[in-house]
Design an enzyme around this catalytic site. Sequence first.
Site, PDB file in Angstrom:
ATOM      1  N   ARG B 296       0.547  -1.888   0.275  1.00 34.01           N
ATOM      2  CA  ARG B 296       0.024  -0.270  -0.282  1.00 34.01           C
ATOM      3  C   ARG B 296       0.413   1.526  -0.107  1.00 34.01           C
ATOM      4  O   ARG B 296       0.457   2.124  -0.975  1.00 34.01           O
ATOM      5  CB  ARG B 296      -1.208  -0.066   1.654  1.00 34.01           C
ATOM      6  CG  ARG B 296      -2.164  -0.705   0.598  1.00 34.01           C
ATOM      7  CD  ARG B 296      -3.096  -1.065   1.955  1.00 34.01           C
ATOM      8  NE  ARG B 296      -4.258  -2.072   1.436  1.00 34.01           N
ATOM      9  CZ  ARG B 296      -5.239  -2.249   2.377  1.00 34.01           C
ATOM     10  NH1 ARG B 296      -5.163  -2.230   3.466  1.00 34.01           N
ATOM     11  NH2 ARG B 296      -6.314  -2.904   1.987  1.00 34.01           N
ATOM     12  N   TYR B 436      -5.628  -0.219  -7.336  1.00 35.44           N
ATOM     13  CA  TYR B 436      -5.471  -2.582  -6.855  1.00 35.44           C
ATOM     14  C   TYR B 436      -4.360  -1.772  -5.467  1.00 35.44           C
ATOM     15  O   TYR B 436      -4.668  -1.003  -4.537  1.00 35.44           O
ATOM     16  CB  TYR B 436      -4.246  -3.076  -7.592  1.00 35.44           C
ATOM     17  CG  TYR B 436      -3.292  -2.194  -7.929  1.00 35.44           C
ATOM     18  CD1 TYR B 436      -2.316  -1.464  -7.568  1.00 35.44           C
ATOM     19  CD2 TYR B 436      -2.736  -3.036  -9.601  1.00 35.44           C
ATOM     20  CE1 TYR B 436      -1.308  -0.558  -8.085  1.00 35.44           C
ATOM     21  CE2 TYR B 436      -1.136  -2.215  -9.371  1.00 35.44           C
ATOM     22  CZ  TYR B 436      -0.983  -1.524  -9.063  1.00 35.44           C
ATOM     23  OH  TYR B 436       0.662  -0.963  -9.297  1.00 35.44           O
ATOM     24  N   GLU B 437      -4.292  -3.583  -5.034  1.00 36.28           N
ATOM     25  CA  GLU B 437      -3.858  -3.087  -3.621  1.00 36.28           C
ATOM     26  C   GLU B 437      -5.104  -3.066  -1.995  1.00 36.28           C
ATOM     27  O   GLU B 437      -4.321  -1.943  -1.501  1.00 36.28           O
ATOM     28  CB  GLU B 437      -2.932  -2.357  -2.602  1.00 36.28           C
ATOM     29  CG  GLU B 437      -1.447  -3.084  -4.100  1.00 36.28           C
ATOM     30  CD  GLU B 437      -1.566  -4.178  -3.224  1.00 36.28           C
ATOM     31  OE1 GLU B 437      -1.740  -5.009  -2.598  1.00 36.28           O
ATOM     32  OE2 GLU B 437      -1.016  -5.138  -5.178  1.00 36.28           O
ATOM     33  N   GLY B 438      -6.526  -2.821  -2.612  1.00 38.84           N
ATOM     34  CA  GLY B 438      -7.570  -2.407  -1.278  1.00 38.84           C
ATOM     35  C   GLY B 438      -7.865  -0.785  -2.405  1.00 38.84           C
ATOM     36  O   GLY B 438      -7.134  -0.385  -2.281  1.00 38.84           O
ATOM     37  N   GLN B 443      -9.325   2.102   1.250  1.00 40.79           N
ATOM     38  CA  GLN B 443      -8.212   2.920   2.207  1.00 40.79           C
ATOM     39  C   GLN B 443      -9.112   4.030   3.127  1.00 40.79           C
ATOM     40  O   GLN B 443      -8.150   4.372   4.117  1.00 40.79           O
ATOM     41  CB  GLN B 443      -7.191   3.755   1.757  1.00 40.79           C
ATOM     42  CG  GLN B 443      -6.775   3.150   0.573  1.00 40.79           C
ATOM     43  CD  GLN B 443      -5.369   1.235   1.299  1.00 40.79           C
ATOM     44  OE1 GLN B 443      -5.477   1.795   1.966  1.00 40.79           O
ATOM     45  NE2 GLN B 443      -5.925   0.740   0.176  1.00 40.79           N
TER      46      GLN B 443
END
Lengths: 578, 578
Positions: B296, B436-438, B443
């Site tokens: 992140r 991506y990555e959440g 977030q």
Amino acid sequence: MLEYQAPQRDFEFLLFELFEVENHWQDIPAFAEFGDDLAKAVLAEGGRLAAEVMAPVNQSGDEEGCRWEDGAVTTPAGFKSAYQELAQGGWLGLSGNPEFEGQGMPKMLGCLLEEMFWAANTSLYLYGTLSVGTAICIDAHGSAEQRALYLPKLYSGQWSGAMGLTEPHAGTDLGIIRTKAEPVADGGYRITGTKIFITSGEHDLAENIVHLVLAKVPGAPAGSKGISLFIVPKFLPKADGSPGERNTFASGSIEHKMGIRGSATSVMNFDGAVGYLVGEENQGLPGMFTMMNYERLSVGLQGLGAGELAYQQAARYARDRLQGRSPLGPQNPEGLADSLLVHPDVRRMLLTIRTLTEAGRAFAVFVGLQLDRAKYLGDADAQALSELLTPIAKAFLSDRGFECAVLAQQVFGGHGYIREWGVEQIVRDARIAQIYEGTNGVQAQDLIGRKVLRDGGAVLGSLLDKVDVQQVPETFRDDLAAAVQQLRAVTNSVVQRCAEDPALAGSIATDYLDLVGYTLYAWIWARVAGVAPADEFGAGKQTCAAFYFGRILPRTAALTQSINAESAVVMDLPEELF
Amino acid sequence: MLEYQAPQRDFEFLLFELFEVENHWQDIPAFAEFGDDLAKAVLAEGGRLAAEVMAPVNQSGDEEGCRWEDGAVTTPAGFKSAYQELAQGGWLGLSGNPEFEGQGMPKMLGCLLEEMFWAANTSLYLYGTLSVGTAICIDAHGSAEQRALYLPKLYSGQWSGAMGLTEPHAGTDLGIIRTKAEPVADGGYRITGTKIFITSGEHDLAENIVHLVLAKVPGAPAGSKGISLFIVPKFLPKADGSPGERNTFASGSIEHKMGIRGSATSVMNFDGAVGYLVGEENQGLPGMFTMMNYERLSVGLQGLGAGELAYQQAARYARDRLQGRSPLGPQNPEGLADSLLVHPDVRRMLLTIRTLTEAGRAFAVFVGLQLDRAKYLGDADAQALSELLTPIAKAFLSDRGFECAVLAQQVFGGHGYIREWGVEQIVRDARIAQIYEGTNGVQAQDLIGRKVLRDGGAVLGSLLDKVDVQQVPETFRDDLAAAVQQLRAVTNSVVQRCAEDPALAGSIATDYLDLVGYTLYAWIWARVAGVAPADEFGAGKQTCAAFYFGRILPRTAALTQSINAESAVVMDLPEELF
């Protein structure tokens, strides 16, 4: 996967409930026979064309793109037949001059049709909109012979149009173009030079392509006062109007672009090509601006269409996609998960798209109304308003359209980034609307410089005078009054500050345009809430209005503060430190 | 045309003038031998690699993309040798565990190196960053044997890493994954299921690919408490550590994406593949989050790199492109026109990019500093701060990176829309970092839910306590104090309101995250202005700080108002009306 359905209910709401267009049509003799039923039928038929003919080749057109070979351009599969349906249905001549086989329909209706066509297939409709713009320019500035020859063929789509302004070294700054027009003995001209970024400059959809080209005659004054406008057809018309000899210009290549890949953007090389002067020598720029102003509103409508298309995809995906649980507890307890629609942040994104798009649609109809009143009634106030609103329509609608497309993509998560779902194409296609026909920065300069500072904010003030807070639901009254007052105060202050600081207007232009846009949308939403019917549709409008006032209108607070900054914060950094 | 030069001067300014990292390095025994000269040399060498090795295959990699054939993936020409230079130079193991051949360098330095690698070639660096994340996860949760086997090979780039989380029906909501892990007699597991969107899942850059895969063992609890984590290597390691038998999983296809086209994103089909449990059964999600938290921050750095790359292109173009005249009168009277840099609106765009990017860089170093202190000193406050700041770093840096890329494209006008200049690629590549990555919405939920509401805003409050307005130049003192006070007041109000309204946090999460981000950037700019040297570089910083306070910080006014809206404006619209 990019499906599109025309928002017919919203169209009818805007026309008949919000703007009560019947009253305007009664005012305008040319629309005397134009009534609700005809308008609805036209919209429904346009919607069918958009959904069933244009939309199905939208994604495939992007995937395939255009091909260039030896100066000839092949458009994507299916474009030709879809374009023929668009053209033969009379859609390009919809608001065209009835003297020359146009249909003379109201612009306020035309705006909605354009929105649909843009939404359904931006690349395909681009071929059409350039033709319409070319026709408008020739209608306004051409000779009787030119109008009689070109307009029917452009309205019917038999021939198409293109506009040649930009050169490799000259984009916004048209005063420095180098393309030459040399007069020859027969009274015509020979055009020589290179134009770039020519949308629809070469393609296979029409039997002839009519280029409007800016060029300089020998001895022309320097700068923008020395520019002339020419009709330069791909095939020279014979005496009977049919395409004859091939003119001496050609597409040198087509651009590889981020989006609108089904639209062919050419480098055009003119090599002593035959050109026919439009209007007078050195008067070309005003002529081209007739076309540009049409195109600018139309490009705004492109943004609007992108927003609507994006909303439809994202709302459908959010409804179908099960992921996570509502913060209020499971709403679909039997299912694996709840739909995305339970998530407040997803709702925020969808409502942002929706409130910006629906307000934008109302704004566009309002601009269309001014254009109709100006054109058919010679209404000077309406003319002044349309001039004020054109740069806002171009920039604000296209900026918000891009914002909406990006938000819709975000609703899709990872699926929004892959090509399969099509929503990333909307982002790529929408992006150009912020750039072409004068970048949105140029629109902002136009608004603040020519439309606000020049008259000390008088026309804008007259528009704000129309805001009657007593006419809107009480819940929005104070906020609307405050927003209008804020815009008035900022405008007054800007007029004063700009008189003393030549760098200020440019430095705040973009924020100022946005401030005007968001304030006008607040007026629209408050009015919409006031006339929304007492049914589900109307309840949705009420909720959207509350969202707009609660979550979007606050953007004006930031813009107001930012506009208050001195130009020094923008101007002080020496060029060498960039 | 996408050229990149590492901003070495700014790097050194941040490390040695703003954060005085020498003091921190002296605090941390592991960095005892780490000094200014070594840091500068490492940055310079990383910059050379980025500029001379990675950047030259950035645009060609996008143009060519990856190819899939029978389960094998070919990366674009030049990627292999560039990747080898990146790996063999030790750059992947830079902050890695020295016990296993990592270099143990400070994260605050690693952040800057990552930014460069992302900027120079996002697609290429993605292969590296997944390897680093895989190593971090195995280092934290793997057995001694797993660490000894995998870490040196991941640090050296000989093997690469991938993370298998997402399934077709399960993205954000990992609790509903279906991939199964069945224990077998030898103590291992057999993994069966389909994972999608697997970055670097298959490629030709490394001799083995180590997948970290989330799966459910038989009888596992429902939801996220029943997820286990497995190492699933493409080739099963032999006793000597060399790659042996091919495991039974393969890439089913690769995605066609909007951007990062040089990065291969696979559908991975696991068909009874051999998997090795990491940690305990059903404890997989915390393990994966070790990796996710690294990724992140790294994805935030991707956004930062995109902003820097975009700035460099736009500033160069603006300097070289002659178009129009300054509102202050011609600045290049001998030339055809002035440079774009004379136009206030162009400056506004460039300064927006620059102030967001340079503040973002300082922010990233600050996060890196907390990570170093937490890791090497067991500093609990630093640990809490790094957890607070991670979702902000991921979302705010990537949102601003995209914004900057779009602005840079706008500076180019029409030239920004064609592929030739490369700036449209930055927009397409940067877009994924928001997803991506959440997603950035996730977030924002993480920030407000887990990091602010859970402790009533205590950690955030402790961060704001560090703001010392006496430490910054007087000109920014009042505005900074007001911004910090505003954030405190909003936070207090949000904590109270959320206790009574379960839908509120989600509905305002994104605006709240942005509010925190812009407020922290104000602190950064004020501090930067306070320590900027008395030279040209420092003068630039002063001007940028003034721009930030005048033109960007006002965004917090809009966010504050928007956060004040009730959740009803987001929640009231019934699902069927979307």
